[in-house]
Write a protein that holds these residues in place. Structure first.
Motif, PDB file in Angstrom:
ATOM      1  N   GLN A 143       0.870  -1.195   0.000  1.00 37.95           N
ATOM      2  CA  GLN A 143       0.000   0.000   0.000  1.00 37.95           C
ATOM      3  C   GLN A 143       0.898   1.234   0.000  1.00 37.95           C
ATOM      4  O   GLN A 143       1.539   1.523   1.008  1.00 37.95           O
ATOM      5  N   SER A 146       1.966   6.588   2.384  1.00 35.10           N
ATOM      6  CA  SER A 146       2.785   7.548   3.147  1.00 35.10           C
ATOM      7  C   SER A 146       4.049   7.966   2.405  1.00 35.10           C
ATOM      8  O   SER A 146       4.669   7.177   1.697  1.00 35.10           O
ATOM      9  N   SER A 152      -0.033  11.242   8.370  1.00 39.09           N
ATOM     10  CA  SER A 152      -1.418  11.484   8.808  1.00 39.09           C
ATOM     11  C   SER A 152      -2.142  12.327   7.764  1.00 39.09           C
ATOM     12  O   SER A 152      -3.310  12.109   7.466  1.00 39.09           O
ATOM     13  N   TRP A 176       7.711   3.826   4.768  1.00 41.65           N
ATOM     14  CA  TRP A 176       7.001   2.930   5.701  1.00 41.65           C
ATOM     15  C   TRP A 176       6.136   1.930   4.941  1.00 41.65           C
ATOM     16  O   TRP A 176       5.113   1.477   5.474  1.00 41.65           O
ATOM     17  N   SER A 178       4.857  -1.228   4.070  1.00 41.34           N
ATOM     18  CA  SER A 178       4.977  -2.591   4.600  1.00 41.34           C
ATOM     19  C   SER A 178       5.045  -3.604   3.466  1.00 41.34           C
ATOM     20  O   SER A 178       4.250  -3.536   2.513  1.00 41.34           O
ATOM     21  N   THR A 386      -2.351   7.097  13.356  1.00 36.34           N
ATOM     22  CA  THR A 386      -1.951   7.040  14.773  1.00 36.34           C
ATOM     23  C   THR A 386      -3.172   7.081  15.701  1.00 36.34           C
ATOM     24  O   THR A 386      -4.280   7.440  15.281  1.00 36.34           O
ATOM     25  N   ASP A 388      -3.787   9.243  17.834  1.00 41.82           N
ATOM     26  CA  ASP A 388      -4.317  10.618  17.844  1.00 41.82           C
ATOM     27  C   ASP A 388      -5.326  10.796  16.709  1.00 41.82           C
ATOM     28  O   ASP A 388      -6.401  11.388  16.891  1.00 41.82           O
TER      29      ASP A 388
HETATM   30  C1  FAD Z   1       4.437  -0.543  11.380  1.00 42.84           C
HETATM   31  C2  FAD Z   1       4.014   0.488  10.359  1.00 42.84           C
HETATM   32  C3  FAD Z   1       3.566   0.054   9.121  1.00 42.84           C
HETATM   33  C4  FAD Z   1       3.180   1.002   8.152  1.00 42.84           C
HETATM   34  N1  FAD Z   1       2.788   0.538   6.926  1.00 42.84           N
HETATM   35  C5  FAD Z   1       2.451   1.443   5.972  1.00 42.84           C
HETATM   36  C6  FAD Z   1       2.114   0.990   4.650  1.00 42.84           C
HETATM   37  O1  FAD Z   1       2.118  -0.218   4.367  1.00 42.84           O
HETATM   38  N2  FAD Z   1       1.826   1.921   3.714  1.00 42.84           N
HETATM   39  C7  FAD Z   1       1.821   3.259   3.991  1.00 42.84           C
HETATM   40  O2  FAD Z   1       1.526   4.032   3.097  1.00 42.84           O
HETATM   41  N3  FAD Z   1       2.149   3.718   5.214  1.00 42.84           N
HETATM   42  C8  FAD Z   1       2.470   2.839   6.208  1.00 42.84           C
HETATM   43  N4  FAD Z   1       2.830   3.284   7.459  1.00 42.84           N
HETATM   44  C9  FAD Z   1       2.898   4.727   7.700  1.00 42.84           C
HETATM   45  C10 FAD Z   1       1.770   5.253   8.590  1.00 42.84           C
HETATM   46  O3  FAD Z   1       0.550   5.286   7.884  1.00 42.84           O
HETATM   47  C11 FAD Z   1       2.198   6.653   9.044  1.00 42.84           C
HETATM   48  O4  FAD Z   1       3.386   6.511   9.818  1.00 42.84           O
HETATM   49  C12 FAD Z   1       1.123   7.312   9.879  1.00 42.84           C
HETATM   50  O5  FAD Z   1       0.011   7.631   9.080  1.00 42.84           O
HETATM   51  C13 FAD Z   1       1.651   8.578  10.581  1.00 42.84           C
HETATM   52  O6  FAD Z   1       2.290   9.414   9.687  1.00 42.84           O
HETATM   53  P1  FAD Z   1       3.741  10.025  10.007  1.00 42.84           P
HETATM   54  O7  FAD Z   1       4.619   8.908  10.405  1.00 42.84           O
HETATM   55  O8  FAD Z   1       4.147  10.869   8.858  1.00 42.84           O
HETATM   56  O9  FAD Z   1       3.535  10.934  11.303  1.00 42.84           O
HETATM   57  P2  FAD Z   1       2.907  12.395  11.340  1.00 42.84           P
HETATM   58  O10 FAD Z   1       1.659  12.414  10.524  1.00 42.84           O
HETATM   59  O11 FAD Z   1       3.962  13.366  10.980  1.00 42.84           O
HETATM   60  O12 FAD Z   1       2.528  12.543  12.859  1.00 42.84           O
HETATM   61  C14 FAD Z   1       3.475  12.903  13.860  1.00 42.84           C
HETATM   62  C15 FAD Z   1       2.738  13.066  15.189  1.00 42.84           C
HETATM   63  O13 FAD Z   1       1.751  14.117  15.084  1.00 42.84           O
HETATM   64  C16 FAD Z   1       0.463  13.622  15.415  1.00 42.84           C
HETATM   65  N5  FAD Z   1      -0.541  14.247  14.526  1.00 42.84           N
HETATM   66  C17 FAD Z   1      -0.423  14.458  13.197  1.00 42.84           C
HETATM   67  N6  FAD Z   1      -1.549  15.024  12.699  1.00 42.84           N
HETATM   68  C18 FAD Z   1      -2.380  15.189  13.764  1.00 42.84           C
HETATM   69  C19 FAD Z   1      -3.700  15.699  13.905  1.00 42.84           C
HETATM   70  N7  FAD Z   1      -4.384  16.168  12.862  1.00 42.84           N
HETATM   71  N8  FAD Z   1      -4.268  15.687  15.147  1.00 42.84           N
HETATM   72  C20 FAD Z   1      -3.600  15.176  16.219  1.00 42.84           C
HETATM   73  N9  FAD Z   1      -2.341  14.692  16.145  1.00 42.84           N
HETATM   74  C21 FAD Z   1      -1.746  14.674  14.928  1.00 42.84           C
HETATM   75  C22 FAD Z   1       0.533  12.131  15.168  1.00 42.84           C
HETATM   76  O14 FAD Z   1      -0.396  11.419  15.961  1.00 42.84           O
HETATM   77  C23 FAD Z   1       1.966  11.800  15.566  1.00 42.84           C
HETATM   78  O15 FAD Z   1       2.054  11.612  16.959  1.00 42.84           O
HETATM   79  C24 FAD Z   1       3.227   2.377   8.442  1.00 42.84           C
HETATM   80  C25 FAD Z   1       3.684   2.812   9.688  1.00 42.84           C
HETATM   81  C26 FAD Z   1       4.083   1.882  10.637  1.00 42.84           C
HETATM   82  C27 FAD Z   1       4.588   2.372  11.960  1.00 42.84           C
END
Ligand code: FAD
Length: 414
Positions: A143, A146, A152, A176, A178, A386, A388
């Motif tokens: 998928q 990200s 997010s 990220w 998977s 997340t 959140d």
């Molecule tokens: C084990 C694992 C597997 C994954 N697999 C996939 C995959 O197969 N395909 C894929 O596309 N992605 C994948 N991801 C990515 C995952 O979808 C993103 O890591 C996730 O959506 C968070 O995005 P970010 O890491 O950019 O954090 P950010 O979006 O930058 O968030 C950073 C912090 O800010 C908080 N935050 C951000 N926006 C808000 C808001 N509006 N309100 C409150 N708090 C907020 C978040 O909760 C977090 O604590 C995977 C991640 C992990 C850990």
């Protein structure tokens, strides 16, 4: 649900028992598992091969075995090789798979996310080309949502796709992702128009991962796993018949797939981990006293049991709602946030209970491997959006609270 009247008061009683037909479904699955799980699995020989290639081959074999027995995608419609299983049957399936700690499905993203989305939104050609190979694990999917600057808030993604005759040419980076290192195909979200709102101008493309323009770089995780990746797209291509949905309207597909993603509860595997821990506490001693007799441990175990039972009841309520509406709804976020936080707390406690044995990372004789599970549990809190973001969804779409003005458009919350 039935209603009784006692002392003039009416009481609603939920009946959680399964019907005879549902219990027969469970029996059929139990018999099949006894006959088809890998040798020694039910006797506790559950170690997956440590070599990456051997593990992949083992898991592909298991996927094929499940598909041959019609147990790979039971929630899929029968016309596409599934069983058209009801939501209650899906619950029983999850319970039984957790009970035997069944090996994971290697094509978990294909079976749970991409397949149902293709069946809902794909063309007939796309369905007949891709759907059968998803169930058998012949083609593994990942998928591609990200990006380094779009998690997010996935709608702000910048990976570009440009039309060139009958082809789309793709440049950018995902992160990220998977199982991308094992994947044959990717459901990739791209930007095809930047002139409007950021959730407009997105297009979902089905992209062959084996081509030269796609490079995967596995990320080494804290638990020593390498299950997700950076994916670089340098003039990667796909053909125009492999657009899923409409050009520039990929947001609808993003939302469809996310709804399936949020409907994936893991409460039954968490419950099984709890039961394993309970067993451990009954048999292990510290200073001559069984762990289960220590008041601080008993209290914690009782607390986890109560939280797990409450999470299951909450899940049943969400399932009932889904039976009514016919589609996964925002309530799935409640299951996600409750399960993910329960898992972290439970595994944290399990690591404490096990004590120094948990530091025997390799070749240890730990009765159950909770250290890697504990380290991985934080990723689960993040993976499908997340905790959140799940809370935002619950606030806005379940409780009807006003939208957080500071919150940007997000595939997880919109
Ligand atoms: C084990 C694992 C597997 C994954 N697999 C996939 C995959 O197969 N395909 C894929 O596309 N992605 C994948 N991801 C990515 C995952 O979808 C993103 O890591 C996730 O959506 C968070 O995005 P970010 O890491 O950019 O954090 P950010 O979006 O930058 O968030 C950073 C912090 O800010 C908080 N935050 C951000 N926006 C808000 C808001 N509006 N309100 C409150 N708090 C907020 C978040 O909760 C977090 O604590 C995977 C991640 C992990 C850990």
């Amino acid at each position: 649900m039935s209603s009784t009247r006692e002392g003039g008061q009416s009481t609603e009683i939920m009946d959680f028992s399964y019907t005879d037909a549902q219990e027969s479904f469970r029996d059929e699955l139990r018999v099949w598992l006894e006959e088809n799980l890998p040798d020694g699995w039910l006797d506790g020989e559950r170690e997956l091969p440590s070599d990456d290639d051997e593990r992949l081959a083992f898991l592909r074999d298991w996927q094929r075995t499940l598909a041959d027995g019609d147990w790979a995608g039971i929630h899929w419609p029968e016309a596409y090789g599934g069983r058209g299983a009801s939501l209650v049957e899906q619950t029983i399936y999850r319970e039984e798979m957790a009970r035997v700690n069944a090996p994971p499905q290697v094509n978990v993203i294909g079976i749970n996310l991409v397949g149902p989305t293709l069946i809902e939104a794909g063309t007939e050609e796309q369905k007949s080309r891709f759907v059968p190979n998803i169930l058998s694990g012949e083609e593994i999917w990942c998928q591609g949502y990200s990006e380094p600057e779009a998690g997010s808030d996935v709608a702000s993604l910048t990976t570009r796709a440009e039309r060139n005759g009958d082809e789309w040419v793709i440049n950018g980076q995902k992160i990220w992702t998977s199982y991308a290192h094992n994947a044959d195909w990717c459901l990739l979200v791209t930007r095809t128009d930047s002139s409007g709102e950021k959730h407009e101008g997105l297009t979902v493309l089905l992209v062959d991962m084996s081509q030269e323009g796609v490079e995967t770089d596995p990320i080494h995780q804290a638990n020593d796993d390498r299950s997700f990746n950076q994916v670089y797209l340098n003039d990667a291509t796909t053909t125009s018949d492999l657009v899923l949905g409409e050009v520039d309207e990929g947001w609808d597909i993003v939302m469809t797939l996310s709804a399936y993603e949020h409907a994936m509860t893991s409460i039954y595997t968490i419950e099984q981990r709890y039961l394993d821990l309970l067993e451990y506490c009954k048999t292990e001693t510290r200073g001559g006293t069984p762990l289960i007799e220590k008041p601080e441990i008993r209290q914690q175990l009782a607390d986890f049991d109560a939280r797990i039972q409450a999470a299951k009841v909450s899940h049943y309520r969400n399932v009932s709602k889904q039976i009514e509406t016919g589609r996964p709804g925002p309530e799935g976020s409640m299951d996600l946030v409750v399960s993910d936080e329960l898992r972290i707390d439970l595994l944290n406690f399990a690591v404490d209970v096990q004590g120094p044995a948990t530091s025997l990372w390799e070749n240890g004789d730990a009765a159950f491997d909770e250290t890697t599970g504990y380290l991985r549990s934080y990723g689960s809190w993040i993976a499908a959006g997340t905790g959140d973001i799940q809370r935002n969804i619950i606030g806005e779409r379940v409780l009807g609270l006003p939208k957080d003005k500071k919150s940007k458009m997000s595939h997880r919350s919109e």
